[in-house]
Design a protein around this motif. Structure first.
Motif, mmCIF file in Angstrom:
data_model
loop_
_atom_site.group_PDB
_atom_site.id
_atom_site.type_symbol
_atom_site.label_atom_id
_atom_site.label_comp_id
_atom_site.label_asym_id
_atom_site.label_seq_id
_atom_site.Cartn_x
_atom_site.Cartn_y
_atom_site.Cartn_z
ATOM 1 N N LEU A 55 -4.384 9.814 2.446
ATOM 2 C CA LEU A 55 -4.534 8.915 1.327
ATOM 3 C C LEU A 55 -4.066 7.432 1.955
ATOM 4 O O LEU A 55 -2.902 7.272 2.324
ATOM 5 N N VAL A 56 -4.765 6.346 1.507
ATOM 6 C CA VAL A 56 -4.429 5.115 1.303
ATOM 7 C C VAL A 56 -4.689 4.399 0.187
ATOM 8 O O VAL A 56 -5.990 4.449 -0.203
ATOM 9 N N VAL A 57 -4.016 3.681 -0.536
ATOM 10 C CA VAL A 57 -4.150 3.098 -1.843
ATOM 11 C C VAL A 57 -3.382 1.705 -1.206
ATOM 12 O O VAL A 57 -2.185 1.498 -1.489
ATOM 13 N N PHE A 58 -4.343 0.464 -1.376
ATOM 14 C CA PHE A 58 -3.971 -0.683 -1.183
ATOM 15 C C PHE A 58 -3.918 -1.554 -2.561
ATOM 16 O O PHE A 58 -5.061 -1.540 -3.350
ATOM 17 N N GLY A 59 -3.026 -2.622 -2.730
ATOM 18 C CA GLY A 59 -3.243 -3.326 -3.990
ATOM 19 C C GLY A 59 -2.776 -4.749 -3.645
ATOM 20 O O GLY A 59 -1.885 -4.770 -2.774
ATOM 21 N N ARG A 60 -3.602 -5.850 -4.320
ATOM 22 C CA ARG A 60 -2.750 -7.077 -4.147
ATOM 23 C C ARG A 60 -2.852 -7.636 -5.449
ATOM 24 O O ARG A 60 -3.804 -7.504 -6.298
ATOM 25 N N ILE A 61 -1.827 -8.357 -5.909
ATOM 26 C CA ILE A 61 -1.621 -9.129 -7.104
ATOM 27 C C ILE A 61 -1.305 -10.714 -6.863
ATOM 28 O O ILE A 61 -0.774 -10.994 -5.854
ATOM 29 N N THR A 62 -1.768 -11.500 -7.760
ATOM 30 C CA THR A 62 -1.502 -13.047 -7.553
ATOM 31 C C THR A 62 -0.171 -13.220 -7.875
ATOM 32 O O THR A 62 0.771 -12.492 -8.523
ATOM 33 N N ARG A 63 0.177 -14.605 -7.522
ATOM 34 C CA ARG A 63 1.513 -15.198 -7.874
ATOM 35 C C ARG A 63 2.004 -14.890 -9.376
ATOM 36 O O ARG A 63 3.002 -14.734 -9.740
ATOM 37 N N ILE B 149 -8.899 4.613 0.168
ATOM 38 C CA ILE B 149 -9.577 5.695 0.977
ATOM 39 C C ILE B 149 -8.970 6.994 1.223
ATOM 40 O O ILE B 149 -7.713 7.072 1.185
ATOM 41 N N ARG B 150 -9.712 8.198 0.953
ATOM 42 C CA ARG B 150 -9.101 9.487 1.124
ATOM 43 C C ARG B 150 -9.900 10.050 2.138
ATOM 44 O O ARG B 150 -11.186 10.276 2.019
ATOM 45 N N ARG B 151 -9.458 10.650 2.834
ATOM 46 C CA ARG B 151 -9.705 11.702 4.171
ATOM 47 C C ARG B 151 -9.850 13.040 3.588
ATOM 48 O O ARG B 151 -8.768 13.547 3.356
ATOM 49 N N ARG C 43 0.965 -1.099 -0.037
ATOM 50 C CA ARG C 43 -0.049 0.026 0.060
ATOM 51 C C ARG C 43 0.918 1.252 0.167
ATOM 52 O O ARG C 43 1.896 1.371 0.700
ATOM 53 N N VAL C 44 0.235 2.087 -0.646
ATOM 54 C CA VAL C 44 0.980 3.687 -0.498
ATOM 55 C C VAL C 44 -0.080 4.420 0.419
ATOM 56 O O VAL C 44 -1.378 4.674 0.328
ATOM 57 N N GLN C 45 0.629 5.254 1.476
ATOM 58 C CA GLN C 45 -0.316 5.839 2.388
ATOM 59 C C GLN C 45 0.536 7.060 2.693
ATOM 60 O O GLN C 45 1.756 7.299 2.505
#
Length: 196
Positions: free
Chosen positions: A116-124, A134-136, A105-107
């Motif tokens: 700001l929080v941007v979370f990502g998940r990628i497969t193998r 999420i942005r406040r 994640r970048v936060q």
């Protein structure tokens, strides 16, 4: 008649201590030789992932098509792009999941006073699997979006100032929001991340 039994302890051959030390050193060397490639593979797996030009163009088109109120909140590409990122943002590499997926994640707090929080998940295999945003805002209101590849579902969320209860609603698949959200997820993986 008396039988006399004599017992002798079996003679144990003497092994010089230096031979034992050599054996231990050899085992440690083998372990080190095995560990270095594994560490190198893990480091390579955590390295930045570039975005193909055709994906970048399609992502840009999606952002351009967003309704103005959504674009004002969601379009943080210039802040998340690591080449010109906001200096207060940082990238955190999270632990891998049981199926080998990579998460990060970048936060941080942006220069305009929002966070700001941007979370990502990628497969193998490297396919984008999930994105969370999420942005406040300076008003205290929080806006969020999630996209999940499992059911290709995108959800919009909003928290009133000071509230922990979100109001959520589904986002239509034909909307440009899912594509824009995936574009932010791809940007997250262009960052070199420190392990948490």
């Amino acid at each position: 008649m008396t039988l006399i039994h004599t017992s002798r302890r079996p003679r144990v051959p003497h092994v010089p201590r230096w031979r034992g030390a050599i054996a231990v050193a050899a085992q440690l060397a083998l372990i080190a030789c095995w560990a270095v490639p594994v560490q190198a593979q893990r480091a390579a797996a955590r390295g930045p992932i570039s975005i193909p030009p055709d994906s970048a163009r399609a992502d840009a088109a999606a952002f351009a098509s967003l309704p103005a109120p959504v674009r004002e909140v969601l379009d943080v590409r210039s802040r998340v792009d690591r080449e010109r990122a906001d200096p207060n943002l940082s990238c955190v590499a999270l632990s891998e999941t049981s199926d080998g997926s990579r998460r990060q994640r970048v936060q941080g707090r942006l220069g305009d006073g929002t966070s700001l929080v941007v979370f990502g998940r990628i497969t193998r295999a490297g396919a984008l699997a999930r994105v969370e945003f999420i942005r406040r805002l300076t008003s205290g209101v929080q806006r969020g979006f999630t996209w999940d590849a499992a059911d290709d579902r995108t959800t919009s969320m909003e928290w009133a100032a000071g509230s922990t209860d979100a109001v959520s609603s589904p986002v239509p698949r034909g909307s440009p929001i899912p594509r824009a959200l995936r574009g932010l997820g791809r940007l997250v993986f262009t960052w070199p991340c420190e392990a948490s």
